[in-house]
Design a protein around this motif. Sequence first.
Motif, short mmCIF file in Angstrom:
data_model
loop_
_atom_site.label_atom_id
_atom_site.label_comp_id
_atom_site.label_asym_id
_atom_site.label_seq_id
_atom_site.Cartn_x
_atom_site.Cartn_y
_atom_site.Cartn_z
N HIS A 99 47.60 35.00 60.00
CA HIS A 99 48.36 33.77 59.83
C HIS A 99 49.77 33.90 60.39
N ARG A 100 50.56 34.82 59.80
CA ARG A 100 51.95 34.97 60.21
C ARG A 100 52.35 36.43 60.44
N GLY A 101 51.37 37.34 60.35
CA GLY A 101 51.66 38.73 60.68
C GLY A 101 52.10 39.61 59.54
N SER A 102 52.06 39.11 58.31
CA SER A 102 52.49 39.93 57.18
C SER A 102 51.55 41.12 56.97
N ARG A 103 52.10 42.25 56.57
CA ARG A 103 51.27 43.36 56.12
C ARG A 103 50.51 42.91 54.87
N LEU A 104 49.26 43.32 54.75
CA LEU A 104 48.44 42.97 53.59
C LEU A 104 48.62 43.96 52.45
N VAL A 105 48.71 45.25 52.78
CA VAL A 105 48.91 46.27 51.75
C VAL A 105 50.13 47.11 52.13
N THR A 106 50.84 47.54 51.12
CA THR A 106 52.04 48.36 51.35
C THR A 106 51.98 49.68 50.59
N THR A 107 51.04 49.83 49.67
CA THR A 107 50.88 51.09 48.94
C THR A 107 49.91 52.00 49.70
N GLU A 108 49.76 53.22 49.22
CA GLU A 108 48.98 54.22 49.96
C GLU A 108 47.47 54.01 49.86
N MET A 109 46.99 53.63 48.70
CA MET A 109 45.54 53.52 48.51
C MET A 109 45.25 52.72 47.26
N GLY A 110 43.99 52.31 47.13
CA GLY A 110 43.61 51.53 45.97
C GLY A 110 42.13 51.21 46.01
N SER A 111 41.72 50.29 45.16
CA SER A 111 40.33 49.85 45.12
C SER A 111 40.30 48.39 44.70
N GLN A 112 39.65 47.53 45.48
CA GLN A 112 39.57 46.11 45.19
C GLN A 112 38.44 45.49 45.99
N ASP A 113 38.05 44.27 45.62
CA ASP A 113 36.91 43.64 46.28
C ASP A 113 37.32 42.72 47.41
N SER A 114 38.62 42.53 47.62
CA SER A 114 39.11 41.70 48.72
C SER A 114 40.59 42.00 48.92
N PHE A 115 41.16 41.46 50.01
CA PHE A 115 42.57 41.64 50.32
C PHE A 115 43.24 40.27 50.43
N THR A 116 44.33 40.10 49.70
CA THR A 116 45.05 38.83 49.70
C THR A 116 46.43 39.01 50.29
N CYS A 117 46.76 38.18 51.25
CA CYS A 117 48.08 38.25 51.87
C CYS A 117 49.16 37.87 50.87
N PRO A 118 50.23 38.69 50.74
CA PRO A 118 51.28 38.37 49.77
C PRO A 118 52.14 37.19 50.18
N PHE A 119 52.01 36.71 51.42
CA PHE A 119 52.90 35.65 51.93
C PHE A 119 52.37 34.26 51.57
N HIS A 120 51.11 33.97 51.91
CA HIS A 120 50.55 32.64 51.65
C HIS A 120 49.16 32.69 51.02
N SER A 121 48.79 33.86 50.51
CA SER A 121 47.56 34.08 49.74
C SER A 121 46.26 33.81 50.49
N TRP A 122 46.27 33.99 51.81
CA TRP A 122 44.99 34.02 52.52
C TRP A 122 44.22 35.25 52.02
N ARG A 123 42.89 35.11 51.91
CA ARG A 123 42.08 36.20 51.35
C ARG A 123 41.01 36.63 52.35
N PHE A 124 40.74 37.96 52.34
CA PHE A 124 39.80 38.54 53.29
C PHE A 124 38.86 39.50 52.57
N GLY A 125 37.59 39.53 53.00
CA GLY A 125 36.62 40.44 52.43
C GLY A 125 36.80 41.85 52.95
N LEU A 126 36.05 42.77 52.35
CA LEU A 126 36.14 44.17 52.76
C LEU A 126 35.75 44.35 54.23
#
Length: 448
Positions: A99-126
């Motif tokens: 959408h606008r180029g924001s990084r989706l994750v900023t921490t080193e690692m994790g576990s989740q079922d999808s990724f949500t952009c912190p800027f406008h909450s677009w969501r993406f599957g694994l």
Amino acid sequence: MNYDPRSWAVHKGSDHPFDQAAPAIDNGADRLDPVRYTSKAFFDAEFDKVFAKTWLLAAPSSDLPEPGDWVKHDIGPESFIIVRGEDGKVHAHYNVCPHRGSRLVTTEMGSQDSFTCPFHSWRFGLDGKNEKVTDADTFQPGVLCHGTDLTSVRAEEAAGMVFISMSDEVMPLAEFLAPILPMLETYAIDKMHVVQHRRSDWAANWKGGIDAFYESYHLHAIHPQTMGVIDDRTHIDLFENGLSRQFVPMAQPNSHFPDQEGINPGIAMLLADAGVDPDSFTGTAMESRAAVSQAKRDRAEKIGLDYSHFSDAQLTDATIFGIFPHMQIGCHPEAVFLHRFKPHESDPEQFTYETTIMYRHVDAPGYGAPGWMGLGDEVDVTGATRPEVVHTVLGEPPGMGEVLDQDSDLLPIVQKGARSRGFNGPLWCEQEARLRHFHVELDRWLAK
């Protein structure tokens, strides 16, 4: 040539397949222009023509055991999300929202079922597919048809490690690693887990890191404390694709060490680690290596470990593999050390040294992390807890142990010399054959 880098008797009398020498490769004797260590244009070309087109080690497979487990991998100006998909396969995506180029994750690692952009909450599957566009009805159809999925890259696993490539045209990973893959697989890295993970920013070109770690010629000068226990009489093999291997004998003295017979404290420690009482050991320092390998075989048999496929050298030595363009893996039956030399995002005279120590835990009497691993008592070696990544910035002491701290002190001094009008390029001896092999492969890629 009056010197063969494979002439020392590292494998004297061995007919084990692992110990057999590779066919010799002659990389010539050219003196390379030192501009490769300082030029911004050269540095930019390396990323575009080499890093963007080859396989890069992203993570150990053990960091992604279950679907949804992910790690962030940064190199140069790029950032990636490496994730285990619901299909059990590893996927890799640029860590950037379309959408606008924001990084989706900023921490080193994790576990989740999808990724949500912190800027406008677009969501993406694994798998990187878009699952949600916030207020999609406010977009013209002609805008969204440009693509709303993450940009994915190649991701493949081999020998318990995850590699990625930004190029769709890169050869299959197994084909690239073919000369050394069977050797790496003997160590069962997939059964190991991370016990230490550190990064440190160093004031040198990334190839300065490669150059330092790809040879043991410097041990007597920079790391004199190792001279009693790590030999510089090594065996070097060169393979296609810029790959290399080096056996660094342990449990015997360096050729420059004055006492070649006595059992010094370092050798005593290695004997004890293997289960040999150094006080009752009657052999010399040149016989301790054989004693260590036999003791490890005896212990493995008692506790149910299969060491039958290992050569004696594998049980005692550091068997080091160079993987083009920026990796080195130091292998032992108990543990492996993953070294990466990661170019800075914009400065040719900075890089990040990243080291990941992996250990195979066995809950058995007499078996434990060897002292040479340098792990503190506070380290969980069972695999129950994945340690956090410790990152020290430029100018901050790395705190990686005496040997690595010595390297971090020296490389900025070497980097300054690379800028001098009085330095006309490196003069490599055959103990530094892996360096020349690496640089020849680098130049081959840059010439494409």
